[in-house]
Design a protein around this motif. Structure first.
Motif: not given
Length: 333
Positions: A150-162
């Motif tokens: 079972y895997m989990r993350r908190i969705q990161p804030i968008a940082t203008g990633r390409d």
């Protein structure tokens, strides 16, 4: 009916008592961290799962009350590299006031007997490794075939990633996305081929409170990745979680895979909890998830298989090289 007043009853014959399955699931799973919050809308949707078998799905009734039960779906599942007619068992439950009476065993024995009579080749279910249910299933002949984390993350804030640009699927995309999934998962044990009925049930004909979004990537006019995102209420989580299902990425190396996964998940709001299940044998996918900030949480589950034919018995002699998790059988979405 036994002398103790408990009687077995097929789900098809429950009549008005069928609504009690929702109340029973609330009693049983309402405190199980990580599973879908039980609801009547979910039960009605789940009962329409393609292959859901109203005769093999069994309940125990006493004094007009449903006190135990299990669902059984009959489907072609890949095991040992071959599609085999399989009974998928889930939502095994017993009312707290009626435990330690062997009711879950009665339900499962009835289901397995029915599967044998029908000529099914295998049974399949998911449960936490080394738990009390795990040991019950072992005693009935199920074998822990592959661990799933079972895997989990908190969705990161968008940082203008390409990032690549993911597209949200519409009705016109269904056929080629089904073909992509069948090609991608075709070598995975545990996989149910994505026919039209299963696609419509999983992706389209869902309760309003359990929507699904299908996103995909393409390169040169062909699909190279897809995912289904399901915002859902999960037990033990204060806010709505986003559950990832049917994640398929072309093998393209770590950096492209990380970019592709982040692009497919870009529609999830920043700060939201994101959950998924990943088989331990899927090492490349585990690595990609970890590089995207996912961490394993809680105890591993196991895909447990009951061999009902010599061919499946032989297939269980070696661990599967690839595995697909039917998330609806583990989390409920």
């Amino acid at each position: 009916m036994n002398d103790d007043g408990y009687r077995l009853c097929a789900h098809r014959d429950l009549g008005d008592m069928a609504r009690q399955l929702t109340d029973l699931s609330r009693r049983v799973f309402g405190r199980y961290d990580g599973v879908l919050v039980p609801s009547e809308a979910h039960r009605l949707w789940y009962a329409r799962r393609p292959g859901m078998d109203g005769m093999l799905s069994t309940a125990v009734v006493r004094d007009g009350q449903v006190v135990a039960g299990a669902f059984v779906t009959v489907a072609d599942v890949r095991l040992g590299g071959t599609l085999r007619r399989t009974g998928i068992i889930d939502t095994v439950m017993t009312h707290p006031d009626h435990r330690r009476r062997g009711l879950a065993r009665r339900v499962l024995e009835a289901a397995v007997d029915g599967m044998r009579t029908r000529g099914l080749e295998a049974g399949l279910l998911y449960t936490v490794i080394d738990s009390m249910p795990y040991r019950l299933y072992e005693s009935l002949g199920f074998r822990g075939h592959t661990p799933v984390c079972y895997m989990r993350r908190i969705q990161p804030i968008a940082t203008g990633r390409d990032l690549p640009v993911a597209r949200r699927a519409d009705a016109a995309d269904a056929l080629r996305l089904r073909a992509f999934m069948d090609a991608h998962f075709g070598g995975h044990d545990g996989y149910l081929p994505m026919d039209e009925a299963l696609w419509r049930w999983r992706k389209l004909n869902r309760p309003p409170e359990l929507p699904a979004q299908v996103w995909y990537l393409e390169t040169g006019g062909r699909v190279c990745g897809c995912v289904t995102l399901c915002p859902a209420p999960v037990v033990g989580h204060d806010e709505e979680s986003w559950v990832i299902t049917d994640l398929a990425l072309e093998d393209a190396g770590d950096a492209p895979a990380v970019g592709a996964l982040n692009a497919l998940l870009d529609a999830i709001p920043a700060g939201a909890e994101v959950l998924t299940l990943c088989p331990r044998v899927e090492r490349d996918l585990l690595r990609t998830l970890a590089m995207c900030g996912f961490e394993a949480v809680g105890e591993d589950e196991a895909g447990m298989v009951l061999p009902l034919s010599p061919a499946v018995e032989s297939a269980l002699s070696t661990p599967p090289p690839r595995w697909y998790v039917a998330v609806e059988s583990a989390i409920g979405v």
